[in-house]
Design a protein around this motif. Structure first.
Motif, PDB file in Angstrom:
ATOM      1  N   LYS A 133      85.399  25.550  46.505  1.00 40.65           N
ATOM      2  CA  LYS A 133      85.707  24.308  46.597  1.00 40.65           C
ATOM      3  C   LYS A 133      84.856  23.464  45.827  1.00 40.65           C
ATOM      4  CE  LYS A 133      87.070  20.150  49.177  1.00 40.65           C
ATOM      5  NZ  LYS A 133      87.190  19.512  50.606  1.00 40.65           N
ATOM      6  N   LYS A 134      83.493  23.417  46.119  1.00 41.89           N
ATOM      7  CA  LYS A 134      82.337  23.005  45.244  1.00 41.89           C
ATOM      8  C   LYS A 134      82.342  23.167  43.829  1.00 41.89           C
ATOM      9  CE  LYS A 134      79.106  22.504  49.003  1.00 41.89           C
ATOM     10  NZ  LYS A 134      77.785  22.857  49.754  1.00 41.89           N
ATOM     11  N   LEU A 135      82.558  24.649  43.520  1.00 38.60           N
ATOM     12  CA  LEU A 135      82.801  24.846  41.971  1.00 38.60           C
ATOM     13  C   LEU A 135      84.006  24.194  41.270  1.00 38.60           C
ATOM     14  CD1 LEU A 135      82.022  28.825  42.577  1.00 38.60           C
ATOM     15  CD2 LEU A 135      80.469  27.072  41.228  1.00 38.60           C
ATOM     16  N   SER A 152      76.417  14.271  27.717  1.00 40.59           N
ATOM     17  CA  SER A 152      75.131  14.490  28.483  1.00 40.59           C
ATOM     18  C   SER A 152      75.963  14.691  29.902  1.00 40.59           C
ATOM     19  CB  SER A 152      74.558  13.216  28.529  1.00 40.59           C
ATOM     20  OG  SER A 152      73.987  13.016  27.388  1.00 40.59           O
ATOM     21  N   LYS A 153      76.799  13.873  30.300  1.00 39.59           N
ATOM     22  CA  LYS A 153      77.691  14.115  31.737  1.00 39.59           C
ATOM     23  C   LYS A 153      78.186  15.561  31.860  1.00 39.59           C
ATOM     24  CE  LYS A 153      78.167   9.237  32.471  1.00 39.59           C
ATOM     25  NZ  LYS A 153      78.853   7.898  32.487  1.00 39.59           N
ATOM     26  N   ALA A 154      78.863  15.814  30.697  1.00 38.28           N
ATOM     27  CA  ALA A 154      79.413  17.066  30.703  1.00 38.28           C
ATOM     28  C   ALA A 154      78.561  18.248  31.184  1.00 38.28           C
ATOM     29  CB  ALA A 154      80.214  17.591  29.749  1.00 38.28           C
ATOM     30  N   LEU A 155      77.230  18.169  30.395  1.00 40.87           N
ATOM     31  CA  LEU A 155      76.333  19.179  30.768  1.00 40.87           C
ATOM     32  C   LEU A 155      75.845  19.032  31.946  1.00 40.87           C
ATOM     33  CD1 LEU A 155      74.576  18.920  26.978  1.00 40.87           C
ATOM     34  CD2 LEU A 155      75.855  20.765  28.105  1.00 40.87           C
ATOM     35  N   GLN A 156      75.616  17.971  32.591  1.00 36.21           N
ATOM     36  CA  GLN A 156      74.931  17.771  33.952  1.00 36.21           C
ATOM     37  C   GLN A 156      75.712  18.706  34.918  1.00 36.21           C
ATOM     38  OE1 GLN A 156      74.933  13.721  35.410  1.00 36.21           O
ATOM     39  NE2 GLN A 156      74.910  14.259  37.363  1.00 36.21           N
ATOM     40  N   HIS A 157      77.390  18.458  34.850  1.00 35.95           N
ATOM     41  CA  HIS A 157      78.492  19.140  35.570  1.00 35.95           C
ATOM     42  C   HIS A 157      78.240  20.507  35.311  1.00 35.95           C
ATOM     43  CE1 HIS A 157      79.841  15.752  37.636  1.00 35.95           C
ATOM     44  NE2 HIS A 157      80.097  15.062  36.292  1.00 35.95           N
ATOM     45  N   ASP A 158      78.223  21.170  34.028  1.00 38.32           N
ATOM     46  CA  ASP A 158      77.922  22.406  33.559  1.00 38.32           C
ATOM     47  C   ASP A 158      76.499  23.084  34.097  1.00 38.32           C
ATOM     48  OD1 ASP A 158      77.073  24.842  31.990  1.00 38.32           O
ATOM     49  OD2 ASP A 158      77.789  24.047  30.377  1.00 38.32           O
ATOM     50  N   ARG A 159      75.513  22.322  34.241  1.00 37.30           N
ATOM     51  CA  ARG A 159      74.338  22.773  35.128  1.00 37.30           C
ATOM     52  C   ARG A 159      74.786  22.963  36.445  1.00 37.30           C
ATOM     53  NH1 ARG A 159      71.882  19.011  31.454  1.00 37.30           N
ATOM     54  NH2 ARG A 159      71.691  17.748  33.102  1.00 37.30           N
ATOM     55  N   ALA A 160      75.379  21.893  36.904  1.00 37.93           N
ATOM     56  CA  ALA A 160      75.665  22.090  38.409  1.00 37.93           C
ATOM     57  C   ALA A 160      76.412  23.520  38.876  1.00 37.93           C
ATOM     58  CB  ALA A 160      76.392  20.889  38.895  1.00 37.93           C
ATOM     59  N   PHE A 161      77.422  23.627  38.001  1.00 36.60           N
ATOM     60  CA  PHE A 161      78.209  24.936  38.243  1.00 36.60           C
ATOM     61  C   PHE A 161      77.429  26.007  38.271  1.00 36.60           C
ATOM     62  CE2 PHE A 161      81.051  28.337  36.706  1.00 36.60           C
ATOM     63  CZ  PHE A 161      82.186  28.084  37.335  1.00 36.60           C
ATOM     64  N   HIS A 162      76.597  26.172  37.276  1.00 34.52           N
ATOM     65  CA  HIS A 162      75.631  27.440  37.428  1.00 34.52           C
ATOM     66  C   HIS A 162      74.636  27.398  38.330  1.00 34.52           C
ATOM     67  CE1 HIS A 162      76.979  29.334  33.439  1.00 34.52           C
ATOM     68  NE2 HIS A 162      77.408  28.178  33.026  1.00 34.52           N
ATOM     69  N   ILE A 194      85.485  32.413  35.450  1.00 34.71           N
ATOM     70  CA  ILE A 194      84.664  32.634  36.324  1.00 34.71           C
ATOM     71  C   ILE A 194      85.014  32.126  37.945  1.00 34.71           C
ATOM     72  CG2 ILE A 194      82.248  32.463  37.322  1.00 34.71           C
ATOM     73  CD1 ILE A 194      81.416  31.725  34.463  1.00 34.71           C
ATOM     74  N   LEU A 195      85.523  31.249  37.888  1.00 32.26           N
ATOM     75  CA  LEU A 195      85.902  30.679  39.057  1.00 32.26           C
ATOM     76  C   LEU A 195      87.338  31.697  39.516  1.00 32.26           C
ATOM     77  CD1 LEU A 195      86.110  28.650  41.557  1.00 32.26           C
ATOM     78  CD2 LEU A 195      87.367  27.291  40.318  1.00 32.26           C
ATOM     79  N   ASP A 196      88.017  31.789  38.600  1.00 28.80           N
ATOM     80  CA  ASP A 196      89.229  32.628  38.991  1.00 28.80           C
ATOM     81  C   ASP A 196      89.036  33.840  39.463  1.00 28.80           C
ATOM     82  OD1 ASP A 196      90.865  30.488  38.216  1.00 28.80           O
ATOM     83  OD2 ASP A 196      91.355  31.523  36.041  1.00 28.80           O
ATOM     84  N   ALA A 197      87.974  34.595  39.121  1.00 28.77           N
ATOM     85  CA  ALA A 197      87.332  36.018  39.306  1.00 28.77           C
ATOM     86  C   ALA A 197      86.939  35.765  40.736  1.00 28.77           C
ATOM     87  CB  ALA A 197      86.678  36.425  38.427  1.00 28.77           C
ATOM     88  N   ILE A 198      86.217  34.753  40.985  1.00 33.13           N
ATOM     89  CA  ILE A 198      85.556  34.732  42.226  1.00 33.13           C
ATOM     90  C   ILE A 198      86.667  34.461  43.303  1.00 33.13           C
ATOM     91  CG2 ILE A 198      84.322  32.896  43.962  1.00 33.13           C
ATOM     92  CD1 ILE A 198      82.468  32.338  41.148  1.00 33.13           C
ATOM     93  N   LYS A 199      87.701  33.563  43.135  1.00 27.45           N
ATOM     94  CA  LYS A 199      88.706  33.335  43.943  1.00 27.45           C
ATOM     95  C   LYS A 199      89.508  34.894  44.148  1.00 27.45           C
ATOM     96  CE  LYS A 199      89.874  28.610  43.176  1.00 27.45           C
ATOM     97  NZ  LYS A 199      90.716  27.475  42.335  1.00 27.45           N
TER      98      LYS A 199
END
Length: 226
Positions: free
Chosen positions: A108-110, A130-140, A184-189
């Motif tokens: 859910k967080k991802l 910059s905001k997109a990259l912030q969420h990119d970093r959060a995902f990783h 990546i998320l689909d594979a995790i699910k």
């Protein structure tokens, strides 16, 4: 008194780090403590302490001629950074999967992070990037942190911050990373360990190529203007 100095140095560090990662302090920018002290409304001492931390993070370099400047990244730097990212993220994801930590809460967080990433990645301003990259970093970070190895997470955060300064130096084709994160998320699910690792490696390889392309463009522009 020491506590006050430490607090001011931490505040200066966070502010300057954010400005570098967001592209507001571009590569080659001179970090002059006296000028920055006036800008931030504090004395030069905590600024100097903050710059030393930024140097340790790999975001600032010291030049005998120009003093401390925001770091520039070349092809060799990018290759090394992504080699490290692939090793760290692959190992962390495998460890997290084997420990059963890719549960519904993490998924859910991802998904929430990915939704924000998608929104800002399709826009065009530097602030949106910059905001997109912030969420990119959060995902990783969520992927790596799931391995529950703090030393690895801290190292990973520094490396990702370095790679993202290249993107904000010259915004390019970035939106495709959203689909790669979704894979990546689909594979995790699906609970498929091999597909998770493959989707992650594919994403990082594409990111590596894109970053190298950005570096090549920046290098060509510098040569043309020299």
């Amino acid at each position: 008194m020491t506590m006050i100095k430490t607090t001011l140095a931490e505040q200066a560090y966070q502010e300057l780090r954010n400005r570098i990662i967001q592209g507001r302090l571009p590569e080659g920018f001179r970090l002059l403590p006296n000028e920055l002290a006036v800008d931030l409304g504090i004395s030069p001492t905590p600024i100097k302490e903050a710059c030393l931390r930024l140097e340790a993070d790999g975001l600032v370099t010291t030049s005998s001629r120009r003093g401390m400047v925001v770091r520039s990244f070349g092809e060799t730097d990018v290759e090394a950074l992504y080699a490290a990212r692939i090793l760290i993220e692959k190992g962390a994801v495998e460890a997290a999967f084997d420990a059963g930590r890719f549960d519904l809460t993490l998924q859910k967080k991802l998904a929430e992070t990915l939704a924000q990433h998608k929104y800002f990645a399709t826009r065009h301003s530097l602030d949106d990037l910059s905001k997109a990259l912030q969420h990119d970093r959060a995902f990783h970070s969520l992927l790596v942190d799931a391995a529950q190895m703090p030393i690895i997470s801290e190292t990973h955060a520094r490396i990702v911050a370095q790679t993202h300064t290249v993107f904000v130096s010259l915004p390019g084709d970035y939106s495709r990373s959203v689909a790669e994160h979704q894979s990546i998320l689909d594979a995790i699910k699906a609970g498929d360990r091999d597909k998770i690792v493959q989707a992650l490696k594919t994403h990082l390889e594409m990111s590596r190529r894109n970053t190298l392309h950005q570096v090549a463009i920046l290098k060509a522009r510098k040569s043309a203007s020299a």
